[in-house]
Write an enzyme that holds these catalytic residues in place. Structure first.
Site, PDB file in Angstrom:
ATOM      1  N   ASP A  63       2.308 -11.981 -14.883  1.00 38.31           N
ATOM      2  CA  ASP A  63       1.308 -11.387 -13.999  1.00 38.31           C
ATOM      3  C   ASP A  63       0.875 -12.373 -12.920  1.00 38.31           C
ATOM      4  O   ASP A  63       0.671 -13.563 -13.188  1.00 38.31           O
ATOM      5  CB  ASP A  63       0.070 -10.962 -14.798  1.00 38.31           C
ATOM      6  CG  ASP A  63       0.217  -9.573 -15.378  1.00 38.31           C
ATOM      7  OD1 ASP A  63       1.310  -9.272 -15.898  1.00 38.31           O
ATOM      8  OD2 ASP A  63      -0.762  -8.813 -15.328  1.00 38.31           O
TER       9      ASP A  63
ATOM     10  N   GLU B  59       0.217   4.426  -9.109  1.00 37.15           N
ATOM     11  CA  GLU B  59       0.504   4.837 -10.481  1.00 37.15           C
ATOM     12  C   GLU B  59      -0.622   4.313 -11.363  1.00 37.15           C
ATOM     13  O   GLU B  59      -0.597   3.178 -11.818  1.00 37.15           O
ATOM     14  CB  GLU B  59       1.850   4.277 -10.958  1.00 37.15           C
ATOM     15  CG  GLU B  59       2.189   4.728 -12.375  1.00 37.15           C
ATOM     16  CD  GLU B  59       3.008   3.707 -13.173  1.00 37.15           C
ATOM     17  OE1 GLU B  59       3.694   4.118 -14.114  1.00 37.15           O
ATOM     18  OE2 GLU B  59       2.926   2.502 -12.862  1.00 37.15           O
TER      19      GLU B  59
ATOM     20  N   ASN C 131       1.533  -6.233  -9.424  1.00 41.15           N
ATOM     21  CA  ASN C 131       0.965  -6.801 -10.645  1.00 41.15           C
ATOM     22  C   ASN C 131       1.681  -8.054 -11.120  1.00 41.15           C
ATOM     23  O   ASN C 131       1.060  -8.971 -11.642  1.00 41.15           O
ATOM     24  CB  ASN C 131       0.992  -5.758 -11.762  1.00 41.15           C
ATOM     25  CG  ASN C 131       0.350  -6.253 -13.035  1.00 41.15           C
ATOM     26  OD1 ASN C 131      -0.859  -6.461 -13.080  1.00 41.15           O
ATOM     27  ND2 ASN C 131       1.147  -6.478 -14.078  1.00 41.15           N
TER      28      ASN C 131
ATOM     29  N   ASP D 296       3.055   0.235  -8.189  1.00 36.91           N
ATOM     30  CA  ASP D 296       3.303   0.265  -9.622  1.00 36.91           C
ATOM     31  C   ASP D 296       2.124  -0.337 -10.390  1.00 36.91           C
ATOM     32  O   ASP D 296       1.550  -1.346  -9.979  1.00 36.91           O
ATOM     33  CB  ASP D 296       4.575  -0.542  -9.909  1.00 36.91           C
ATOM     34  CG  ASP D 296       4.962  -0.548 -11.370  1.00 36.91           C
ATOM     35  OD1 ASP D 296       5.232   0.540 -11.908  1.00 36.91           O
ATOM     36  OD2 ASP D 296       4.998  -1.641 -11.971  1.00 36.91           O
TER      37      ASP D 296
END
Length: 837
Positions: free
Chosen positions: A404, A475, A345, A434
């Protein structure tokens, strides 16, 4: 390829916004983003109420729906019979584009054209690189160009069960000829046997299908065969190496320090591998885990490592690349798989990519998300996401130190795929990903966008191209229904089941199994069989011992539950010795407690973070010497799971018990079963009475043994439905916060294991929506008796089946798992059927 959408708006009042179509085709077709209801307008130049739009897209499967107007308020409600549920109750249409264009048949707004589903079982076949296709005399009618074109209609095996499927729309019913093709050329076409073949007019035999209903499905027969594949598999779902694994999550900085600098390192982990798994399955002194998840171990300026500065370098605090490679080799030598954290990310604000992007003229500028002005909106949990820098603003969902990445930039994307391949070539066995919900933003919509799911599909392809057996664990921290799309359509292999973890802890705390029983049912109904990750807490949450009020008996209870449940279990380091930790994240990630000596045996220097105050009692050395300790409890449970295939691969069934504090469930694999009976209360339950309504176990007498203690628990008689009623074991009463793990083995186990089914039963599609087709092969009687049961044993359908096929109308059945039992003469076969809504 050209894809043409057509919708009949007769009976609709088309507003000034016109008619649009939105879906996953928009970005590939050159529109700014997918699922925008206002950018893909249809036209009706001849005023016949048939609105059309043609776009150019690559081959693939696309989801879409029509919109009356240009906002989601005008979106059609697509019937499930001609669409697919996205996992959240929303149904979309789908179009499969192969090697030719597709001009979709006209569909009424909110209605369905005739649907035809093709399915073929490719078991025993080596599927070529071209995949599996279907050809026939229906192709021109369905909008796929010329008939018998082997490139036009690819089939997919999304659930990896060997059955390849595709659904197409037809403008009218009819009888059609078809053949399956292994590959994408006519040379791969199957030879249809005469027993089920019809001359196609050229002397070649083809299959036939009568598409006369609203939804029509071909029998799921073997490629080039008139029958279902021989034999009934012991289980109707695929399993993978990770279903045999028990993972252990390690924060490298806190595990073991080999050089006295107060930081855990790769050499220290290597030195402690024999504690985790010594490579000898005959020993019982090691913990027995078979997989390791390493929290971030790439170069980073922070203690936690989730802000990466170099995706191809190790964190210097932990050691060199050579030391990491030595750890990896040592783990593999002991049979331990190793996966590592991969942060897709965002990067660190100190990453060279980002520092170069500060220059508006840099080619790296668009690798991140920059705005000349502050867009002003906040993040998903109310946080600031737009951060000022050099007169502009950059987007960072978590904080200003983690900008990001812009996943719409193909150069950035290529660099990240390259980084992921780098570690696979080093030998890692996969990744924990993640924050996967936040990869691609769509304006102020920051989580769970269609673009994020599309990126994960690309990730899947990139991962499997380098290492087909690599695992991806996501996740996606949200509710269960929100997680499920992440493990569908070749995205991720697994995701962590946070709601299940919460349900375990809540039910144990409250001595009440209801929440956990309900959550187990939901998980079992929604996920691909066994494909989710179970755990109690992780590095972002309070430690389990704190969550359970320091109660070690409850801690043991929680461990017994998730290590006997379906799914892939993950332990957080130190959980097995009762480490505590609440408050700041650093306190949830304190050094591992090895001994009662100085610094808990973690380091000879000053630890990076002070140890927990409980380390003198809760440590590996002290607990190893106590046969009744929490650590030895974990060792026993993990050893049982490693030794019992049914605990790793068995499907889940709820069982019932007389006492309100009892939770009971069964795992069934082949002709073996394990019955877990957990007393969540604090007082003993004498002679609990247990029942199991239905399963695929053969009728007969079964010996029952408590695997944990090795004690005999008597025998149980399995009835013709595969269940039993009002059974009590011969064990003493079940103490408070104690669990029985009861293994059921047939007294005729050797003959039952080798027996072949008298006939084959296939159910398709499975999962089913409104109907399922049943196909029998080699049934000895002219008529067979069919009975369908829900998991409580309630009969939901009975029928007499004449011949080799039957259609089950499941439209009135609740979503869930059912058992379909067919008796033909003296022979009986049972199959599981999942109904989805």
């Amino acid at each position: 390829m050209q894809l043409t959408f057509r919708v009949d708006m007769t009976g609709q009042t088309v507003g000034p916004g016109g008619v649009h179509v939105a879906g996953t085709f928009q970005a590939p077709a050159g529109y700014p983003a997918n699922w925008n209801p206002a950018t893909s307008a249809l036209a009706d130049p001849d005023n016949d109420n048939i609105w059309e739009l043609t776009v150019n897209v690559p081959a693939g499967v696309y989801f879409y729906k029509f919109i009356n107007g240009n906002s989601w308020a005008g979106a059609e409600l697509v019937p499930l019979s001609c669409g697919q549920d996205d996992g959240g109750g929303n149904v979309n249409r789908l179009a499969t584009v192969g090697g030719t264009g597709l001009r979709l048949p006209i569909a009424a707004f909110g209605g369905c054209a005739t649907q035809l589903r093709f399915a073929v079982n490719m078991s025993g076949q080596t599927v070529g690189v071209g995949g599996v296709h279907v050809v026939g005399n229906f192709q021109s009618l369905a909008g796929y160009g010329a008939n018998w074109d082997a490139t036009a209609i690819p089939l997919r095996d999304d659930d990896r069960d060997g059955i390849y499927e595709v659904q197409i729309s037809l403008p009218a019913p009819g009888r059609f000829l078809y053949r399956f093709v292994n590959g994408s050329t006519a040379a791969g076409a199957e030879t249809v046997p005469a027993a089920c073949g019809t001359n196609d007019g050229t002397g070649i035999l083809a299959r036939t299908v009568d598409a006369t209903a609203a939804v029509n499905t071909t029998p799921t027969l073997c490629f080039a065969s008139c029958t279902a594949c021989s034999g009934v598999p012991s289980t109707s779902y695929p399993t993978y190496w990770w279903n045999d694994a028990v993972f252990y999550e390690i924060f490298v900085r806190s595990f073991y320090d080999s050089n006295g600098d107060g930081q855990g390192d790769f050499v220290g982990m290597t030195q402690k591998l024999d504690y985790l798994n010594d490579g000898n399955p005959a020993t019982t002194t090691d913990l027995g885990i078979t997989g390791i998840w390493l929290m971030p171990m790439m170069e980073s300026p922070s203690y936690h490592g989730y802000d990466v500065t170099n995706y191809k370098a190790t964190e210097p605090d932990f050691g060199s690349m050579a030391q990491f490679e030595a750890f990896l080799a040592a783990a593999h030598a002991r049979g331990i798989k190793v996966i590592i954290d991969l942060v897709l990310n965002h990067t660190s604000s100190q990453h060279p990519w980002f520092t170069q992007s500060l220059n508006p003229a840099s080619p790296y500028r668009n690798w991140f998300i920059w705005s000349a002005t502050n867009p002003g909106y906040l993040g998903s949990w109310g946080q600031t996401v737009w951060h000022p820098r050099n007169g502009s603003f950059f987007y960072g969902a978590f904080w200003s130190g983690m900008p990001d990445l812009n996943w719409r930039n193909p150069d950035m994307k290529a660099a990240m795929w390259d980084a992921s391949r780098f570690w696979l070539r080093k030998g890692v066995d996969g990744y924990r990903l993640d924050a996967v919900r936040y990869l691609v933003e769509n304006g102020s919509t920051q989580a769970d966008t269609p673009e994020t799911l599309a990126v994960l599909e690309e990730f899947h392809d990139s991962l499997k191209a380098v290492s087909p057996n690599a695992v991806s664990v996501g996740e996606a921290w949200t509710n269960t229904r929100g997680v499920v799309p992440y493990v569908q359509n070749d995205r991720l292999d697994l995701c962590f089941e946070f709601d299940l973890a919460s349900a375990i802890l809540n039910s144990v705390r409250q001595s009440n199994p209801i929440a956990l029983r309900n959550q187990l049912t939901l998980v079992n109904n929604l996920y691909p069989r066994l494909q989710y990750a179970t755990f109690l807490t992780n590095h972002d949450q309070n430690r389990v011992l704190d969550e359970l009020g320091g109660n070690v008996d409850r801690m043991k209870q929680a461990a017994s539950l998730y290590l006997t449940m379906p799914g892939v279990p993950f332990l957080y380091y130190g959980e097995e010795v009762g480490m505590s930790g609440t408050g700041p994240d650093e306190d949830k990630r304190r050094p591992m407690q090895w001994t009662a000596g100085s610094q808990g045996g973690f380091t000879t220097g000053n630890p990076w973070r002070a140890l927990n105050s409980n380390y003198a009692q809760f440590n590996v050395a002290t607990m190893s010497a106590d046969p009744n300790s929490l650590l030895n409890h974990y060792k026993t449970l993990i050893r049982l799971r490693n030794n019992q295939e049914v605990l790793r691969k068995g499907y889940y069934l709820p069982a019932t018990a007389t006492a309100a504090t009892l939770l009971a469930y069964a795992r069934v694999f082949g002709q073996e079963a394990v019955l877990t009976v957990a007393n969540l209360g604090s007082t003993a339950v004498a002679n609990p009475v247990l029942s199991l309504s239905v399963s695929t176990l053969a009728a007969g007498t079964y010996r029952v043994t408590d695997l944990y203690t090795g004690q005999s628990a008597g025998t149980v008689t399995i009835n013709s439905q595969g269940g039993f009623s009002s059974w009590s074991s011969t064990l003493p009463s079940l103490a408070g916060n104690q669990t029985w793990i009861l293994k059921l083995v047939s007294t005729q186990a050797s003959s039952a294991a080798s027996a072949k089914p008298a006939f084959a039963l296939s159910l398709y599609p499975n999962p089913a929506a409104s109907q399922a087709r049943l196909a029998l092969a080699q049934a000895p009687a002219a008529q067979s008796q069919l009975t369908a049961y829900d998991l409580t044993g309630r009969v939901v359908h009975t029928a007499t089946v004449s011949g080799s096929s039957h259609t089950l109308d499941t439209s009135g059945w609740a979503a869930g798992t059912y058992f379909v039992r067919v008796q033909s003469g003296k022979a009986t076969v049972v199959q599981r059927l999942v109904v989805e809504r």
